[in-house]
Design a protein around this motif. Structure first.
Motif, PDB file in Angstrom:
ATOM      1  N   MET A  80      41.597 -11.563 -18.805  1.00  0.00           N
ATOM      2  CA  MET A  80      41.088 -10.377 -18.410  1.00  0.00           C
ATOM      3  C   MET A  80      42.270  -9.654 -17.635  1.00  0.00           C
ATOM      4  O   MET A  80      42.402  -8.335 -17.537  1.00  0.00           O
ATOM      5  N   SER A 326      38.784 -16.479  -8.400  1.00  0.00           N
ATOM      6  CA  SER A 326      37.792 -17.222  -8.417  1.00  0.00           C
ATOM      7  C   SER A 326      37.607 -17.812  -6.870  1.00  0.00           C
ATOM      8  O   SER A 326      36.309 -18.275  -6.614  1.00  0.00           O
ATOM      9  N   GLU A 327      38.635 -18.120  -6.260  1.00  0.00           N
ATOM     10  CA  GLU A 327      38.572 -18.602  -4.868  1.00  0.00           C
ATOM     11  C   GLU A 327      37.985 -17.256  -4.246  1.00  0.00           C
ATOM     12  O   GLU A 327      36.804 -17.383  -3.405  1.00  0.00           O
ATOM     13  N   ARG A 330      34.219 -17.469  -4.984  1.00  0.00           N
ATOM     14  CA  ARG A 330      33.465 -18.681  -4.289  1.00  0.00           C
ATOM     15  C   ARG A 330      33.333 -18.441  -2.770  1.00  0.00           C
ATOM     16  O   ARG A 330      32.430 -18.668  -2.364  1.00  0.00           O
ATOM     17  N   ASP A 333      30.165 -16.401  -2.464  1.00  0.00           N
ATOM     18  CA  ASP A 333      29.097 -17.243  -2.639  1.00  0.00           C
ATOM     19  C   ASP A 333      28.859 -18.039  -1.139  1.00  0.00           C
ATOM     20  O   ASP A 333      27.798 -18.160  -0.835  1.00  0.00           O
ATOM     21  N   ASN A 358      36.737  -4.516 -11.846  1.00  0.00           N
ATOM     22  CA  ASN A 358      35.340  -4.984 -12.264  1.00  0.00           C
ATOM     23  C   ASN A 358      35.327  -6.071 -13.159  1.00  0.00           C
ATOM     24  O   ASN A 358      34.627  -7.073 -13.184  1.00  0.00           O
ATOM     25  N   VAL A 359      36.238  -6.089 -14.361  1.00  0.00           N
ATOM     26  CA  VAL A 359      36.254  -7.148 -15.068  1.00  0.00           C
ATOM     27  C   VAL A 359      36.837  -8.366 -14.863  1.00  0.00           C
ATOM     28  O   VAL A 359      36.640  -9.427 -15.125  1.00  0.00           O
ATOM     29  N   ALA A 362      34.257  -9.956 -12.697  1.00  0.00           N
ATOM     30  CA  ALA A 362      33.299 -10.411 -13.652  1.00  0.00           C
ATOM     31  C   ALA A 362      33.681 -11.854 -14.250  1.00  0.00           C
ATOM     32  O   ALA A 362      32.938 -12.901 -14.546  1.00  0.00           O
ATOM     33  N   GLU A 363      34.999 -11.656 -14.788  1.00  0.00           N
ATOM     34  CA  GLU A 363      35.507 -13.119 -15.244  1.00  0.00           C
ATOM     35  C   GLU A 363      35.241 -14.201 -14.373  1.00  0.00           C
ATOM     36  O   GLU A 363      35.168 -15.312 -14.936  1.00  0.00           O
ATOM     37  N   GLU A 365      33.115 -14.673 -12.457  1.00  0.00           N
ATOM     38  CA  GLU A 365      31.718 -14.747 -12.260  1.00  0.00           C
ATOM     39  C   GLU A 365      31.276 -14.384 -10.895  1.00  0.00           C
ATOM     40  O   GLU A 365      30.184 -14.879 -10.622  1.00  0.00           O
ATOM     41  N   ASP A 367      28.833 -11.710  -9.401  1.00  0.00           N
ATOM     42  CA  ASP A 367      27.515 -10.792  -9.680  1.00  0.00           C
ATOM     43  C   ASP A 367      27.753  -9.566  -9.851  1.00  0.00           C
ATOM     44  O   ASP A 367      28.276  -8.669  -8.849  1.00  0.00           O
ATOM     45  N   TYR A 368      27.773  -8.632 -10.964  1.00  0.00           N
ATOM     46  CA  TYR A 368      28.003  -7.304 -11.003  1.00  0.00           C
ATOM     47  C   TYR A 368      27.387  -6.515 -10.357  1.00  0.00           C
ATOM     48  O   TYR A 368      27.940  -5.378  -9.805  1.00  0.00           O
TER      49      TYR A 368
END
Lengths: 465, 115
Positions: A80, A326-327, A330, A333, A358-359, A362-363, A365, A367-368
């Motif tokens: 992305m 991704s960090e 997470r 989360d 945004n993408v 989204a890549e 993961e 939540d949009y």
């Protein structure tokens, strides 16, 4: 021959395409919309082939298959962060295709084309060539083949105007001469290539979204003009719609930066003079972190995050450069699992093309539904306990509001400064692309954690375990 | 003349319809939108194929083949990427709101492959 049944078929296909575009208004239906647009194009292809069967199918079909075979695996693999350069590359391919088709048609039809066809052909030739060269420069900049910083040639504005006028004049000449010499079209093509080149080398870094949108509009219009020369109304309709889309996105990007299109293209307002240092340094380069961030602000940041009820994360392109997506997701989360309300604040120009951030999330993961756009999220900052800035600088810089006469003055920003504490996970305290120092870092609310964003966020994640 | 009028009105009408529809697209979807419209602009492949509806001289054929190749790359790549991108927009993950004290069960999802 009777035109009515043809027109009806064309109209139905256009309506399918329009319906596909309309489905893009909602995320849930957007995928179906994309499929409908693809179906519309496939139908148009089938119809065109049935009306004008190929005389020499071998080369045409081979090229068709080869193009598809080259595109598909690439499309499935690209990450992305590289979407802007991929889109720019495809844009360039489309522009060149429009340019070549018009060139051949102009050569063939010299003297016999209707005036509308000839005018359309010359416009498509020039516009296609300019978007091609412009897109290739954009690809080079985005893919890192050469420096992203704007290149200012001597007499840049004059050069651009001269190339533009020369293209216009030779184009008009080629249109007016009854049988124009074949070479004249090549001159128009060459001059238009120069226009695209000169235009796009001047744009860099955070201004890329404007350039990409503009090129998108250019390819669309080139396709529409190609439709005029080949006499296919479906091409005209498709091209016009793409042109409209590109225009809207270009204007949206300019509005989000409080700049004008000429301002972006001529470099008006970008670092030049009274702006304190920084120059044209790219936002955050993911180099080795200089040293361990001092522990005190780190502990304070962990405590602030633990104590917070609401956290707003402000991601910038620096996050993507540090590959920290991704960090960051997470961490979001984790914070949610600790019972906190978490959302992402997305600035329209964050990234390298409209909506890029945004993408990217989204890549990773995210939540949009947690990706809130600027107008929606700004009123929330004053009730937020912590704003967590990751690799963003200009889009949270209060100087845009408080200081007159900087390149970002008047640019709408994310109001991170209104949050209780502002944790900043940026590489260093250097200014962003605009070169304007960010007073937010000096604020007593700020907890700057300098260093590689990926490492910093990973450490925060660990500390919150 | 009617021909010209028709072409211009098709252009103007499509531009207007496109403009009105695309104004309503949320910024969340701007990247997929641009990627999709980008694919649509590869519609020039039709024009390129029309070049082969009459017999071609070698230089024309070469240019035509190149045009088809490029435009197909644009169309196929554009739609494929857009679809992939839209698939990424996920929602409705299990609700993560838990009472603050409770330990999150089996978090630490799979590590995404680096780079």
């Amino acid at each position: 021959m009777d035109n009515a049944p043809r027109l009806i078929v064309d109209l139905v296909i256009v309506l399918v395409l329009i319906f596909g575009i309309a489905l893009f208004r909602r995320r849930r239906s957007a995928r179906a919309g994309n499929l409908m647009a693809a179906v519309a194009l496939a139908c148009a292809l089938a119809v065109a082939l049935s009306r004008d069967p190929l005389v020499e199918p071998f080369f045409a079909v081979a090229a068709l298959l080869l193009g598809a075979a080259a595109a598909y695996p690439l499309a499935m693999r690209v990450r992305m962060i590289h979407i802007p350069s991929m889109v720019a590359f495809q844009n360039g391919a489309g522009g060149l295709a429009a340019c070549l088709v018009s060139l051949v048609e102009l050569w063939r039809g010299t003297g016999v084309l209707a005036p509308a066809g000839a005018a359309g052909g010359i416009l498509a030739l020039a516009l296609g060539a300019a978007t091609f060269s412009g897109s290739m420069v954009a690809v080079g900049k985005l893919a890192g083949a050469f420096r992203q910083t704007p290149v200012r040639l001597p007499w840049h504005g004059v050069l651009l105007a001269a190339a533009f006028l020369a293209t216009l004049l030779t184009g008009a000449l080629a249109g007016l001469m009854a049988p124009a010499p074949a070479g004249l079209f090549l001159v128009v093509l060459g001059l238009a290539l120069c226009v695209g080149l000169v235009l796009s080398v001047r744009v860099g870094g955070a201004d890329m979204p404007v350039l990409i949108s503009l090129l998108n509009a250019g390819t669309g219009l080139a396709a529409a003009f190609t439709g005029m020369v080949v006499g296919n109304s479906f091409l005209i309709a498709c091209g016009a719609m793409v042109g409209a889309s590109g225009t809207i996105l270009t204007l949206a990007m300019c509005r989000a930066m409080n700049r004008s299109i000429p301002g972006v293209l001529t470099g008006g307002g970008v670092p030049s003079g009274p702006i304190p240092s920084g120059g044209t340094v790219e936002e955050e380069t993911p180099a080795a972190p200089p040293e361990q961030a001092p522990t005190e602000p780190f502990d304070a940041a962990v405590a602030a995050l633990r104590g917070a009820d609401t956290v707003i994360i402000v991601p910038g392109y620096g996050m993507a450069l540090a590959q920290a997506q991704s960090e960051v997701v997470r961490l979001a989360d984790r914070l949610e699992s600790l019972g906190k309300e978490v959302c992402f604040a997305i600035h329209p120009v964050a990234g390298r093309m409209p909506g890029h951030m945004n993408v990217l999330l989204a890549e990773a993961e995210a939540d949009y539904e947690k990706l809130l756009q600027m107008e929606a999220v700004n009123p929330r900052f004053k009730d937020a306990d912590v704003a967590l800035v990751v690799g963003a600088c200009d889009v949270v810089n209060p100087a845009a509001i408080d200081v007159e006469g900087t390149p970002i003055s008047g640019m709408p920003i994310l109001m991170a400064r209104e949050a209780g504490r502002v944790v900043v996970c940026n590489l260093d305290e250097k200014p962003g692309y605009s070169g304007v120092e960010n007073p937010l870092y000096e604020s007593p609310k700020a907890l700057p954690l300098w260093g590689d964003a990926k490492e910093t966020v990973a450490r925060l994640l660990q500390a919150l375990d | 003349m009617t021909e010209l009028l028709l072409l211009v009105s098709v252009f103007a009408g499509s531009f207007l319809v496109g403009y009105l529809l695309i104004l309503k697209v949320p910024p969340l979807l701007h990247t997929p939108l641009m990627s999709m419209t980008n694919a649509v602009s590869g519609v020039t492949v039709l024009g390129a194929l029309l070049l082969f509806a009459v017999s071609t001289a070698p230089p024309e054929r070469a240019l035509g083949v190149l045009a088809i190749l490029l435009a197909t790359f644009n169309v196929v790549g554009g739609f494929a990427i857009t679809d992939r991108m839209l698939k990424l927009f996920k929602e409705g993950r299990p609700p993560v709101l838990r009472p603050p004290g409770e330990a999150p069960a089996g978090e630490d999802g799979e590590q995404p492959a680096g780079g």
